[in-house]
Every structure is written in structure tokens, then in C-alpha cells.
Enzyme design. Structure first.
Site, PDB file in Angstrom:
ATOM      1  N   LEU A  83       0.792  -1.231   0.000  1.00  0.00           N
ATOM      2  CA  LEU A  83       0.000   0.000   0.000  1.00  0.00           C
ATOM      3  C   LEU A  83       0.825   1.282   0.000  1.00  0.00           C
ATOM      4  CD1 LEU A  83      -2.875  -1.082   2.423  1.00  0.00           C
ATOM      5  CD2 LEU A  83      -2.679  -1.474  -0.045  1.00  0.00           C
ATOM      6  N   CYS A  84       2.158   1.200  -0.010  1.00  0.00           N
ATOM      7  CA  CYS A  84       2.976   2.406  -0.161  1.00  0.00           C
ATOM      8  C   CYS A  84       2.973   2.833  -1.620  1.00  0.00           C
ATOM      9  CB  CYS A  84       4.419   2.147   0.271  1.00  0.00           C
ATOM     10  SG  CYS A  84       4.663   2.210   2.041  1.00  0.00           S
ATOM     11  N   HIS A  85       2.914   4.135  -1.830  1.00  0.00           N
ATOM     12  CA  HIS A  85       2.956   4.675  -3.191  1.00  0.00           C
ATOM     13  C   HIS A  85       4.400   4.745  -3.669  1.00  0.00           C
ATOM     14  CE1 HIS A  85      -0.902   6.179  -1.680  1.00  0.00           C
ATOM     15  NE2 HIS A  85      -1.276   6.194  -2.939  1.00  0.00           N
ATOM     16  N   MET A 121       7.850   6.194   5.377  1.00  0.00           N
ATOM     17  CA  MET A 121       8.147   4.769   5.200  1.00  0.00           C
ATOM     18  C   MET A 121       9.471   4.564   4.473  1.00  0.00           C
ATOM     19  SD  MET A 121       5.905   3.391   6.963  1.00  0.00           S
ATOM     20  CE  MET A 121       6.531   1.749   6.679  1.00  0.00           C
ATOM     21  N   GLU A 122       9.794   5.460   3.547  1.00  0.00           N
ATOM     22  CA  GLU A 122      11.077   5.357   2.842  1.00  0.00           C
ATOM     23  C   GLU A 122      12.242   5.567   3.806  1.00  0.00           C
ATOM     24  OE1 GLU A 122       7.986   5.700  -0.145  1.00  0.00           O
ATOM     25  OE2 GLU A 122       8.309   6.746   1.737  1.00  0.00           O
ATOM     26  N   ASP A 136      24.773  -7.890   8.613  1.00  0.00           N
ATOM     27  CA  ASP A 136      25.198  -8.933   7.683  1.00  0.00           C
ATOM     28  C   ASP A 136      26.695  -8.854   7.390  1.00  0.00           C
ATOM     29  OD1 ASP A 136      24.774 -11.117   5.767  1.00  0.00           O
ATOM     30  OD2 ASP A 136      25.152  -9.572   4.247  1.00  0.00           O
TER      31      ASP A 136
END
Length: 170
Positions: A83-85, A121-122, A136
Site C-alpha cells: 500500500l505504499c505509493h 516509510m522510505e 550482515d
């Protein structure tokens, strides 16, 4: 599927009138400058920290690799988070700062766009992937490293206004 809403379903932006998940329609919003800053940290043993600061990790340049991973992650957020654009990103700045008091690294990411929706969100995705990549790249030295405190520090622009975390400096 039946949903029991604690709020009016019309007020929940990712649900349609039937209570089903959908992508928010941002087509009526104006494109404005929007910025988000997110942060997090990776805690590690003193010996692992000293090895990374000295640039002696077995897998090579941990810090540059982690920064690149964070940049790439911000650009791929719409592929990762439902749902993120997809957004045109104008700036992605990933900073990894050695923090001897932890010991470990603090991560801070700034993302900027001119678009109809924000870039929180980014920024959060970039911090997360930066931390995972650092882990890692250094796990051969220590598997007990801890990824901590991933959070939104600030966001500016958009209808909901500006946000600044109370625990962070502006």
C-alpha cells in the site's frame, strides 16, 4: 472477512467503504515538498566496534555497503511495503556515525520528495536495511549485535502537518 472497527471505517484511510484494504487515493492532493528523518542504531561488542572503525572487517567496507543498501532500500519501499505509493525521491542521505558509548553505530536517514504523499516509510525502510546490512557485513565478527530504536525522528510537509519526536533535537 469481517472487521470489528473501533473507529468509523470511513476514517481509516487504508480501508474502503466495505472495510477492505486498499491503496489511498492521493490524486486530489497537491504535490508539495515533504521530508522525513528516521534513526536507529546497531549495538555491538567493543572489539567488533573497534574492528569496524579500523576498517578491518572480513567482508570489506561495511559502512559504504550499508549506506548503499539504505539508499537502495528507500528507492524500493513501494516494492516492499504493501500500500505504499511509489515516489520520486529527490534526496536520500544515509549517515552512519560511530558511537563509542554504545558501542556501535547510530544511523540517521533523511529522505526528501516533492509529491502528494510523505516519505516516512522510505526513511524508516532505509534505516532498517542499513542496520540489517551492517549486521550482515559484520556477523562473522559477532552474531549477538542488536538492531535497536528504529523510529521516525521528524516529518515535514503535507496535510497532517509537521512532526518532531519529543526525544530528538530539531
Amino acid at each position: 472477512m469481517t472487521n470489528n472497527f473501533s473507529q468509523d471505517p470511513q476514517s481509516l484511510t487504508h480501508l474502503n467503504e466495505r472495510g477492505e484494504v486498499n491503496m489511498v487515493d492521493v490524486s486530489a492532493k497537491a504535490s508539495t515538498r515533504r521530508e522525513a528523518v528516521a534513526a536507529g542504531q546497531v549495538r555491538m561488542s567493543r572489539s567488533t566496534f573497534e574492528t569496524l572503525v579500523a576498517g578491518n572487517a572480513p567482508k570489506g567496507d561495511v559502512i559504504t555497503t550499508a549506506k548503499l543498501a539504505g539508499i537502495m532500500a528507500a528507492k524500493q519501499t513501494a516494492q516492499l511495503i504493501p500500500l505504499c505509493h511509489p515516489l520520486p525521491l529527490s534526496k536520500i542521505d544515509v549517515q552512519l556515525t560511530p558511537y563509542p558509548e554504545l558501542p556501535g553505530y547510530q544511523i540517521r536517514v533523511q529522505v526528501v520528495t516533492t509529491s502528494e504523499t510523505g516519505v516516512e516509510m522510505e526513511a524508516l525502510t532505509a534505516v532498517s536495511v542499513t542496520a540489517l546490512t551492517l549486521y550482515d557485513m559484520a556477523k562473522a565478527l559477532e552474531k549477538s549485535m542488536q538492531i535497536e530504536c528504529i523510529r521516525l525522528v521528524s516529518k515535514t510537509g503535507g496535510k497532517s502537518g509537521d512532526y518532531y519526536s519529543l526525544s530528538e533535537e530539531k
